[in-house]
Design a protein around this motif. Structure first.
Motif, PDB file in Angstrom:
ATOM      1  N   ASP A 251       8.785   8.934  -9.304  1.00  0.00           N
ATOM      2  CA  ASP A 251       9.336   7.914 -10.195  1.00  0.00           C
ATOM      3  C   ASP A 251      10.852   7.863 -10.058  1.00  0.00           C
ATOM      4  OD1 ASP A 251      10.027  10.245 -11.490  1.00  0.00           O
ATOM      5  OD2 ASP A 251       9.194   9.699 -13.421  1.00  0.00           O
ATOM      6  N   GLY A 252      11.434   6.823 -10.601  1.00  0.00           N
ATOM      7  CA  GLY A 252      12.879   6.659 -10.578  1.00  0.00           C
ATOM      8  C   GLY A 252      13.445   6.601  -9.167  1.00  0.00           C
ATOM      9  N   ASP A 253      14.635   7.183  -9.009  1.00  0.00           N
ATOM     10  CA  ASP A 253      15.323   7.180  -7.717  1.00  0.00           C
ATOM     11  C   ASP A 253      14.522   7.908  -6.646  1.00  0.00           C
ATOM     12  OD1 ASP A 253      17.430   5.732  -8.732  1.00  0.00           O
ATOM     13  OD2 ASP A 253      18.682   7.493  -9.139  1.00  0.00           O
TER      14      ASP A 253
ATOM     15  N   GLY B 171       0.820  -1.218   0.000  1.00  0.00           N
ATOM     16  CA  GLY B 171       0.000   0.000   0.000  1.00  0.00           C
ATOM     17  C   GLY B 171       0.846   1.256   0.000  1.00  0.00           C
ATOM     18  N   ILE B 172       1.933   1.241   0.767  1.00  0.00           N
ATOM     19  CA  ILE B 172       2.840   2.391   0.803  1.00  0.00           C
ATOM     20  C   ILE B 172       3.445   2.614  -0.578  1.00  0.00           C
ATOM     21  CG2 ILE B 172       5.071   3.208   1.688  1.00  0.00           C
ATOM     22  CD1 ILE B 172       4.288   1.776   4.369  1.00  0.00           C
ATOM     23  N   ILE B 173       3.887   1.553  -1.211  1.00  0.00           N
ATOM     24  CA  ILE B 173       4.499   1.671  -2.544  1.00  0.00           C
ATOM     25  C   ILE B 173       3.482   2.175  -3.555  1.00  0.00           C
ATOM     26  CG2 ILE B 173       5.533   0.359  -4.442  1.00  0.00           C
ATOM     27  CD1 ILE B 173       6.853  -1.396  -2.208  1.00  0.00           C
ATOM     28  N   ARG B 174       2.252   1.638  -3.497  1.00  0.00           N
ATOM     29  CA  ARG B 174       1.205   2.115  -4.420  1.00  0.00           C
ATOM     30  C   ARG B 174       0.935   3.605  -4.221  1.00  0.00           C
ATOM     31  NH1 ARG B 174      -1.611  -2.633  -2.738  1.00  0.00           N
ATOM     32  NH2 ARG B 174      -1.212  -4.268  -4.237  1.00  0.00           N
ATOM     33  N   GLN B 175       0.889   4.031  -2.958  1.00  0.00           N
ATOM     34  CA  GLN B 175       0.611   5.426  -2.663  1.00  0.00           C
ATOM     35  C   GLN B 175       1.720   6.326  -3.216  1.00  0.00           C
ATOM     36  OE1 GLN B 175       0.432   6.415   1.513  1.00  0.00           O
ATOM     37  NE2 GLN B 175      -0.802   8.225   1.119  1.00  0.00           N
ATOM     38  N   VAL B 176       2.968   5.914  -3.042  1.00  0.00           N
ATOM     39  CA  VAL B 176       4.095   6.699  -3.562  1.00  0.00           C
ATOM     40  C   VAL B 176       3.997   6.792  -5.083  1.00  0.00           C
ATOM     41  CG1 VAL B 176       6.607   6.721  -3.842  1.00  0.00           C
ATOM     42  CG2 VAL B 176       5.614   6.230  -1.600  1.00  0.00           C
TER      43      VAL B 176
ATOM     44  N   MET C  34      11.297   7.944  -6.336  1.00  0.00           N
ATOM     45  CA  MET C  34      10.280   7.023  -5.849  1.00  0.00           C
ATOM     46  C   MET C  34      10.898   6.015  -4.880  1.00  0.00           C
ATOM     47  SD  MET C  34       7.798   4.321  -7.802  1.00  0.00           S
ATOM     48  CE  MET C  34       8.951   2.971  -7.792  1.00  0.00           C
ATOM     49  N   VAL C  35      12.057   5.490  -5.226  1.00  0.00           N
ATOM     50  CA  VAL C  35      12.729   4.511  -4.372  1.00  0.00           C
ATOM     51  C   VAL C  35      13.047   5.126  -3.016  1.00  0.00           C
ATOM     52  CG1 VAL C  35      14.811   3.116  -4.098  1.00  0.00           C
ATOM     53  CG2 VAL C  35      13.665   3.205  -6.317  1.00  0.00           C
ATOM     54  N   GLU C  36      13.595   6.344  -3.027  1.00  0.00           N
ATOM     55  CA  GLU C  36      13.946   7.016  -1.772  1.00  0.00           C
ATOM     56  C   GLU C  36      12.709   7.306  -0.926  1.00  0.00           C
ATOM     57  OE1 GLU C  36      16.516  10.404  -2.300  1.00  0.00           O
ATOM     58  OE2 GLU C  36      17.770   9.288  -3.716  1.00  0.00           O
ATOM     59  N   GLU C  37      11.649   7.794  -1.553  1.00  0.00           N
ATOM     60  CA  GLU C  37      10.428   8.122  -0.807  1.00  0.00           C
ATOM     61  C   GLU C  37       9.794   6.858  -0.235  1.00  0.00           C
ATOM     62  OE1 GLU C  37       7.554  10.479   0.993  1.00  0.00           O
ATOM     63  OE2 GLU C  37       9.455  11.076   0.076  1.00  0.00           O
ATOM     64  N   ALA C  38       9.725   5.795  -1.033  1.00  0.00           N
ATOM     65  CA  ALA C  38       9.153   4.537  -0.551  1.00  0.00           C
ATOM     66  C   ALA C  38       9.989   3.977   0.600  1.00  0.00           C
ATOM     67  CB  ALA C  38       9.054   3.527  -1.690  1.00  0.00           C
ATOM     68  N   ALA C  39      11.307   4.002   0.465  1.00  0.00           N
ATOM     69  CA  ALA C  39      12.188   3.499   1.529  1.00  0.00           C
ATOM     70  C   ALA C  39      12.001   4.309   2.805  1.00  0.00           C
ATOM     71  CB  ALA C  39      13.641   3.535   1.071  1.00  0.00           C
ATOM     72  N   PHE C  40      11.883   5.632   2.674  1.00  0.00           N
ATOM     73  CA  PHE C  40      11.671   6.484   3.838  1.00  0.00           C
ATOM     74  C   PHE C  40      10.355   6.129   4.529  1.00  0.00           C
ATOM     75  CE2 PHE C  40       9.559  10.270   5.586  1.00  0.00           C
ATOM     76  CZ  PHE C  40      10.434  10.559   6.626  1.00  0.00           C
ATOM     77  N   ARG C  41       9.271   6.033   3.752  1.00  0.00           N
ATOM     78  CA  ARG C  41       7.959   5.753   4.335  1.00  0.00           C
ATOM     79  C   ARG C  41       7.904   4.355   4.963  1.00  0.00           C
ATOM     80  NH1 ARG C  41       3.469   8.501   0.295  1.00  0.00           N
ATOM     81  NH2 ARG C  41       4.548  10.488   0.060  1.00  0.00           N
ATOM     82  N   ILE C  42       8.522   3.382   4.321  1.00  0.00           N
ATOM     83  CA  ILE C  42       8.543   2.032   4.883  1.00  0.00           C
ATOM     84  C   ILE C  42       9.345   2.033   6.183  1.00  0.00           C
ATOM     85  CG2 ILE C  42       9.397  -0.332   4.533  1.00  0.00           C
ATOM     86  CD1 ILE C  42       8.653   0.115   1.501  1.00  0.00           C
ATOM     87  N   GLY C  43      10.451   2.780   6.209  1.00  0.00           N
ATOM     88  CA  GLY C  43      11.238   2.909   7.437  1.00  0.00           C
ATOM     89  C   GLY C  43      10.430   3.540   8.561  1.00  0.00           C
ATOM     90  N   GLU C  44       9.669   4.582   8.250  1.00  0.00           N
ATOM     91  CA  GLU C  44       8.813   5.222   9.253  1.00  0.00           C
ATOM     92  C   GLU C  44       7.720   4.269   9.727  1.00  0.00           C
ATOM     93  OE1 GLU C  44       9.206   8.396  10.718  1.00  0.00           O
ATOM     94  OE2 GLU C  44      11.153   8.021   9.772  1.00  0.00           O
ATOM     95  N   TYR C  45       7.176   3.507   8.799  1.00  0.00           N
ATOM     96  CA  TYR C  45       6.153   2.511   9.156  1.00  0.00           C
ATOM     97  C   TYR C  45       6.754   1.476  10.114  1.00  0.00           C
ATOM     98  CZ  TYR C  45       3.093  -1.541   8.614  1.00  0.00           C
ATOM     99  OH  TYR C  45       2.286  -2.618   8.849  1.00  0.00           O
ATOM    100  N   GLN C  46       7.967   1.003   9.817  1.00  0.00           N
ATOM    101  CA  GLN C  46       8.617   0.021  10.684  1.00  0.00           C
ATOM    102  C   GLN C  46       8.878   0.598  12.072  1.00  0.00           C
ATOM    103  OE1 GLN C  46      11.909  -0.882   8.083  1.00  0.00           O
ATOM    104  NE2 GLN C  46      10.954  -2.790   7.397  1.00  0.00           N
TER     105      GLN C  46
END
Length: 151
Positions: free
Chosen positions: A81-83, A70-75, A85-97
């Motif tokens: 897009d590109g790097d 869901g986090i990845i879909r939202q991003v 998107m990867v950075e934003e998704a990684a940040f949000r997943i880290g915050e979720y964790q």
């Protein structure tokens, strides 16, 4: 060119299908039989070249796995897009964790905390909501009127 070759190497069958005026398609029976997908849900991915459909995994995904998707879909939906998107998704997943770790810690603290009296701790085993210890029966076995959960 390599992506196209890899795509073509995976083709097992080709059929032309029609999109109706209600934006519906019918998948050929042979496709459904081969993938055993009757009555299943699909993930749909819009690419520059078309739409990719993939059956939702029949494995029981954890809540964590579904949340990460869901986090990845939202991003992606927000236009990253590109790097970026990867950075934003990684940040949000880290915050979720981090949030989940805090919640787990709070739960463990509650289990060890003073908020539960000693008397309750001794008698509560986590299954009490399913078992009537006085009658020695599960609540499923109890008549409706004697169940402590009847309305």
């Amino acid at each position: 060119m390599e992506k196209t070759k890899a795509f073509l190497d995976n083709i097992r069958e080709y059929r032309e299908i029609t999109l109706t005026s209600k934006r519906q398609i019918t998948l050929p029976k042979s496709f459904c039989d081969r993938l055993d997908i009757e009555g299943r849900r699909f993930e749909a991915y819009l690419t520059d070249d078309g739409i990719y459909l993939r059956p939702v995994s029949s494995k029981n995904n954890s809540v964590y796995d579904e949340d990460v998707k869901g986090i990845i879909r939202q991003v992606m939906d927000e236009g990253y897009d590109g790097d970026e998107m990867v950075e934003e998704a990684a940040f949000r997943i880290g915050e979720y964790q981090k949030m989940m770790n805090r919640r787990i810690q709070e739960f463990e603290n509650d289990l060890r905390g003073d908020s539960v009296s000693d008397e309750t701790e001794e008698t509560y085993n986590g299954l009490d909501i399913f078992f009537d210890t006085e009658a020695g029966e599960t609540t499923k076995d109890l008549p409706e009127e004697s169940s402590k959960f009847s309305n």
